[in-house]
Design a protein around this motif. Structure first.
Motif, PDB file in Angstrom:
ATOM      1  N   VAL A 135     -30.827  -5.291  10.579  1.00 42.44           N
ATOM      2  CA  VAL A 135     -30.039  -5.596   9.382  1.00 42.44           C
ATOM      3  C   VAL A 135     -28.633  -6.025   9.784  1.00 42.44           C
ATOM      4  CG1 VAL A 135     -29.143  -4.671   7.207  1.00 42.44           C
ATOM      5  CG2 VAL A 135     -31.357  -3.875   8.092  1.00 42.44           C
ATOM      6  N   GLY A 136     -28.144  -7.082   9.195  1.00 45.10           N
ATOM      7  CA  GLY A 136     -26.746  -7.447   9.414  1.00 45.10           C
ATOM      8  C   GLY A 136     -26.505  -8.742  10.136  1.00 45.10           C
ATOM      9  N   GLY A 137     -27.541  -9.302  10.783  1.00 43.83           N
ATOM     10  CA  GLY A 137     -27.409 -10.626  11.364  1.00 43.83           C
ATOM     11  C   GLY A 137     -26.744 -10.713  12.721  1.00 43.83           C
ATOM     12  N   LYS A 138     -26.406  -9.581  13.328  1.00 43.11           N
ATOM     13  CA  LYS A 138     -25.863  -9.648  14.685  1.00 43.11           C
ATOM     14  C   LYS A 138     -27.018  -9.817  15.671  1.00 43.11           C
ATOM     15  CE  LYS A 138     -21.483  -7.136  14.937  1.00 43.11           C
ATOM     16  NZ  LYS A 138     -20.824  -5.963  15.558  1.00 43.11           N
ATOM     17  N   THR A 139     -26.924 -10.828  16.504  1.00 45.64           N
ATOM     18  CA  THR A 139     -27.917 -11.044  17.554  1.00 45.64           C
ATOM     19  C   THR A 139     -27.180 -11.167  18.877  1.00 45.64           C
ATOM     20  OG1 THR A 139     -27.884 -13.468  17.541  1.00 45.64           O
ATOM     21  CG2 THR A 139     -29.251 -12.381  15.877  1.00 45.64           C
ATOM     22  N   ALA A 140     -27.758 -10.645  19.949  1.00 47.08           N
ATOM     23  CA  ALA A 140     -27.052 -10.717  21.228  1.00 47.08           C
ATOM     24  C   ALA A 140     -27.969 -10.330  22.369  1.00 47.08           C
ATOM     25  CB  ALA A 140     -25.826  -9.800  21.225  1.00 47.08           C
ATOM     26  N   ASP A 215     -17.842  -7.649   5.059  1.00 50.91           N
ATOM     27  CA  ASP A 215     -17.244  -8.147   6.311  1.00 50.91           C
ATOM     28  C   ASP A 215     -18.367  -8.588   7.243  1.00 50.91           C
ATOM     29  OD1 ASP A 215     -15.695  -8.715   8.540  1.00 50.91           O
ATOM     30  OD2 ASP A 215     -15.432  -6.617   9.096  1.00 50.91           O
ATOM     31  N   GLU A 216     -18.875  -9.792   7.016  1.00 51.17           N
ATOM     32  CA  GLU A 216     -20.044 -10.254   7.764  1.00 51.17           C
ATOM     33  C   GLU A 216     -19.756 -10.419   9.249  1.00 51.17           C
ATOM     34  OE1 GLU A 216     -23.350 -13.890   7.717  1.00 51.17           O
ATOM     35  OE2 GLU A 216     -21.537 -14.035   6.481  1.00 51.17           O
ATOM     36  N   ARG A 217     -18.527 -10.847   9.605  1.00 50.48           N
ATOM     37  CA  ARG A 217     -18.266 -11.262  10.979  1.00 50.48           C
ATOM     38  C   ARG A 217     -17.212 -10.423  11.695  1.00 50.48           C
ATOM     39  NH1 ARG A 217     -20.130 -16.590  12.506  1.00 50.48           N
ATOM     40  NH2 ARG A 217     -21.639 -17.268  10.939  1.00 50.48           N
ATOM     41  N   ASP A 218     -17.198  -9.136  11.418  1.00 55.12           N
ATOM     42  CA  ASP A 218     -16.361  -8.221  12.195  1.00 55.12           C
ATOM     43  C   ASP A 218     -14.869  -8.519  12.101  1.00 55.12           C
ATOM     44  OD1 ASP A 218     -17.960  -6.218  13.293  1.00 55.12           O
ATOM     45  OD2 ASP A 218     -18.679  -7.529  14.874  1.00 55.12           O
ATOM     46  N   ALA A 219     -14.408  -8.969  10.936  1.00 53.18           N
ATOM     47  CA  ALA A 219     -12.973  -9.216  10.796  1.00 53.18           C
ATOM     48  C   ALA A 219     -12.194  -7.921  10.597  1.00 53.18           C
ATOM     49  CB  ALA A 219     -12.716 -10.157   9.612  1.00 53.18           C
ATOM     50  N   GLY A 220     -12.896  -6.855  10.182  1.00 53.64           N
ATOM     51  CA  GLY A 220     -12.201  -5.598   9.950  1.00 53.64           C
ATOM     52  C   GLY A 220     -13.148  -4.450   9.707  1.00 53.64           C
ATOM     53  N   LEU A 221     -13.594  -4.303   8.457  1.00 48.20           N
ATOM     54  CA  LEU A 221     -14.383  -3.138   8.058  1.00 48.20           C
ATOM     55  C   LEU A 221     -15.638  -2.944   8.895  1.00 48.20           C
ATOM     56  CD1 LEU A 221     -14.881  -0.807   6.034  1.00 48.20           C
ATOM     57  CD2 LEU A 221     -16.082  -2.470   4.578  1.00 48.20           C
ATOM     58  N   ARG A 222     -16.299  -4.023   9.294  1.00 47.86           N
ATOM     59  CA  ARG A 222     -17.578  -3.899   9.989  1.00 47.86           C
ATOM     60  C   ARG A 222     -17.453  -3.141  11.306  1.00 47.86           C
ATOM     61  NH1 ARG A 222     -22.543  -8.300  10.347  1.00 47.86           N
ATOM     62  NH2 ARG A 222     -23.878  -7.014  11.661  1.00 47.86           N
ATOM     63  N   HIS A 223     -16.240  -3.060  11.832  1.00 48.87           N
ATOM     64  CA  HIS A 223     -16.053  -2.309  13.077  1.00 48.87           C
ATOM     65  C   HIS A 223     -16.515  -0.856  12.942  1.00 48.87           C
ATOM     66  CE1 HIS A 223     -14.126  -5.431  15.332  1.00 48.87           C
ATOM     67  NE2 HIS A 223     -13.115  -5.555  14.476  1.00 48.87           N
ATOM     68  N   THR A 298     -14.087   2.642  33.340  1.00 46.55           N
ATOM     69  CA  THR A 298     -14.216   1.253  33.786  1.00 46.55           C
ATOM     70  C   THR A 298     -15.125   0.468  32.843  1.00 46.55           C
ATOM     71  OG1 THR A 298     -13.848   1.834  36.100  1.00 46.55           O
ATOM     72  CG2 THR A 298     -14.999  -0.240  35.667  1.00 46.55           C
ATOM     73  N   LEU A 299     -16.247   1.065  32.477  1.00 43.20           N
ATOM     74  CA  LEU A 299     -17.192   0.384  31.590  1.00 43.20           C
ATOM     75  C   LEU A 299     -16.636   0.243  30.184  1.00 43.20           C
ATOM     76  CD1 LEU A 299     -20.465   2.093  32.847  1.00 43.20           C
ATOM     77  CD2 LEU A 299     -19.869  -0.331  33.082  1.00 43.20           C
ATOM     78  N   MET A 300     -15.898   1.233  29.696  1.00 48.72           N
ATOM     79  CA  MET A 300     -15.354   1.147  28.349  1.00 48.72           C
ATOM     80  C   MET A 300     -14.267   0.083  28.236  1.00 48.72           C
ATOM     81  SD  MET A 300     -15.384   4.993  26.711  1.00 48.72           S
ATOM     82  CE  MET A 300     -14.622   5.857  28.074  1.00 48.72           C
ATOM     83  N   ARG A 301     -13.605  -0.238  29.333  1.00 51.97           N
ATOM     84  CA  ARG A 301     -12.608  -1.305  29.293  1.00 51.97           C
ATOM     85  C   ARG A 301     -13.246  -2.661  29.028  1.00 51.97           C
ATOM     86  NH1 ARG A 301     -10.932   1.074  34.402  1.00 51.97           N
ATOM     87  NH2 ARG A 301      -9.345   2.682  34.019  1.00 51.97           N
ATOM     88  N   LEU A 302     -14.572  -2.783  29.276  1.00 50.46           N
ATOM     89  CA  LEU A 302     -15.287  -4.037  29.053  1.00 50.46           C
ATOM     90  C   LEU A 302     -15.815  -4.162  27.632  1.00 50.46           C
ATOM     91  CD1 LEU A 302     -17.388  -4.087  32.360  1.00 50.46           C
ATOM     92  CD2 LEU A 302     -15.271  -5.338  31.875  1.00 50.46           C
ATOM     93  N   ASP A 303     -15.610  -3.152  26.811  1.00 51.15           N
ATOM     94  CA  ASP A 303     -16.124  -3.168  25.444  1.00 51.15           C
ATOM     95  C   ASP A 303     -15.545  -4.354  24.671  1.00 51.15           C
ATOM     96  OD1 ASP A 303     -17.547  -1.423  23.262  1.00 51.15           O
ATOM     97  OD2 ASP A 303     -15.633  -2.013  22.374  1.00 51.15           O
ATOM     98  N   LYS A 304     -16.395  -4.974  23.825  1.00 52.48           N
ATOM     99  CA  LYS A 304     -15.966  -6.162  23.085  1.00 52.48           C
ATOM    100  C   LYS A 304     -14.772  -5.891  22.180  1.00 52.48           C
ATOM    101  CE  LYS A 304     -19.888  -6.900  21.049  1.00 52.48           C
ATOM    102  NZ  LYS A 304     -20.555  -5.682  21.547  1.00 52.48           N
ATOM    103  N   LYS A 305     -14.615  -4.672  21.704  1.00 55.85           N
ATOM    104  CA  LYS A 305     -13.510  -4.348  20.798  1.00 55.85           C
ATOM    105  C   LYS A 305     -12.193  -4.163  21.538  1.00 55.85           C
ATOM    106  CE  LYS A 305     -15.508  -0.601  19.290  1.00 55.85           C
ATOM    107  NZ  LYS A 305     -16.671  -0.708  20.180  1.00 55.85           N
TER     108      LYS A 305
END
Length: 372
Positions: A135-140, A215-223, A298-305
């Protein structure tokens, strides 16, 4: 055909809106869904046995797929796109996914890229995929450098969460799915403990649908949907995926409560509530003994957020929100204070097995047969 035992939740995105249907046997509504797309043929990408795949009502090619993190790669996406081409799939046709979260992600991305986008319908077969990934349309897909670093937003035309599929799951895989349900407790869902599994799925989907619609594209609330995921993703990679996604998110949720407490954002009682909720579902709550704090940092520094230092979604006076620039020394100290497992055995627990057996017993009642 839909029945009164099915729940329906609409994801409101204007012309990209779609329905999530939940309940036993909803997979058999696939021909109706495909007819609405206007597709004259489909490619069904399935990580499950052939008998699990419902008749789509139009000529179909069945393409087998893997459903593990090792399959979540650009190479898999390329292979699927080439199979779409070999099958003569056009932009007027459709793709169907049948499998867990990996299948949903990979097939969704392939559908987004092939001919710059073809309709996709998801039939998630794991609890984790039903409450979240589908659900939500995120693909990766993943890169060696990190999880979900290459992807696109591509909303499905429909999602069919058939609870019959869940009766086939090994207990550990079922319990892992509760990781996403548990984190819903801290991002706006009511207390779901004690509810029938179908109601827990529906509530989780309804929460996600409302967030995605806003917030479809992670502009704020979706985080906020990434609650527990910063450490969770790091933990998956640090253990070479010995911790499943749901298990890792469960530990990440407990950590998020501890970190919010350390930053003075929540009370001790609310911090303890994180442990109580995760423990209720029989999920792991401790870090693996063999993974050090520095490796996780080290791994958390690579997080997309992490665009402004270490970034987490944390509970607070106004609820969950994205908190950038969390001091690294506070994160390190909180990690160091987390309980550790005493061995490298799998992180599933006896309590988790009990919870899974209870859920399985619910599904064994009349009206809840397993596939096919």
């Amino acid at each position: 055909m839909a029945t009164r035992t099915h729940r329906h939740i609409d994801v409101g995105l204007a012309e990209r809106s779609y329905r999530v249907s939940i309940g036993p046997g909803v997979r058999h509504t696939l021909p109706e869904v495909i007819a609405k797309t206007g597709a004259s043929r489909v490619v069904v990408v399935s990580a499950r046995p052939a008998e699990w795949v419902p008749d789509p009502g139009v000529p179909a090619v069945i393409e087998p797929a893997g459903d593990g993190e090792v399959d979540k790669t650009l190479a898999t996406v390329e292979r699927l796109c080439r199979r779409f081409a070999e099958a003569g799939l056009t932009r007027a046709d459709a793709v169907v996914s049948v499998g867990g979260g990996t299948t949903t992600d990979v097939v969704g991305l392939a559908a987004a890229l092939y001919h710059r986008g073809v309709p996709v319908v998801h039939l998630p077969t794991s609890l984790l995929a039903q409450v979240d990934a589908s659900v939500g349309g995120k693909t990766a897909v993943n890169l060696p450098e990190g999880k979900n670093l290459v992807g696109a937003y591509w909303q499905p035309r429909a999602v069919l969460c058939d609870t019959d599929y869940l009766g086939t799951l090994p207990h550990r895989e079922l319990v892992g799915g509760y990781g996403e349900i548990a984190r819903c407790h801290f991002i706006g869902a009511p207390d779901l403990r004690g509810l029938p599994l179908t109601e827990q799925i529906a509530a989780s989907v309804a929460l996600k649908a409302s967030v995605v619609a806003a917030d479809e594209r992670d502009a704020g609330l979706r985080h906020i949907l990434n609650y527990g995921h910063t450490l969770g993703h790091a933990l998956e990679r640090a253990t070479d995926f010995r911790y499943s996604h749901g298990e890792a998110v469960a530990v990440g949720t407990v950590f998020a409560g501890r970190l919010a407490g350390a930053l003075g954002r929540i009370s001790r009682a609310r911090e303890a509530e994180h442990l109580d909720v995760v423990s209720h579902y029989g999920l792991p709550t401790a870090l693996p003994a063999e993974v050090g704090t520095d490796a996780l940092l080290t791994l958390m520094r690579l997080d997309k957020k992490a665009t402004g230092g270490l970034t987490f979604v944390l509970d607070g006076p106004s609820g969950a929100e994205l908190v950038p620039g969390v001091p690294e020394q506070v994160v390190a100290a909180t990690l160091a204070a987390m309980p550790r497992t005493t061995s490298t055995h799998d992180p599933s627990t006896a309590e988790g097995a009990d919870h899974a057996r209870t859920a399985a017993a619910e599904r064994s009642q009349p009206g809840h047969p397993g596939p096919p």
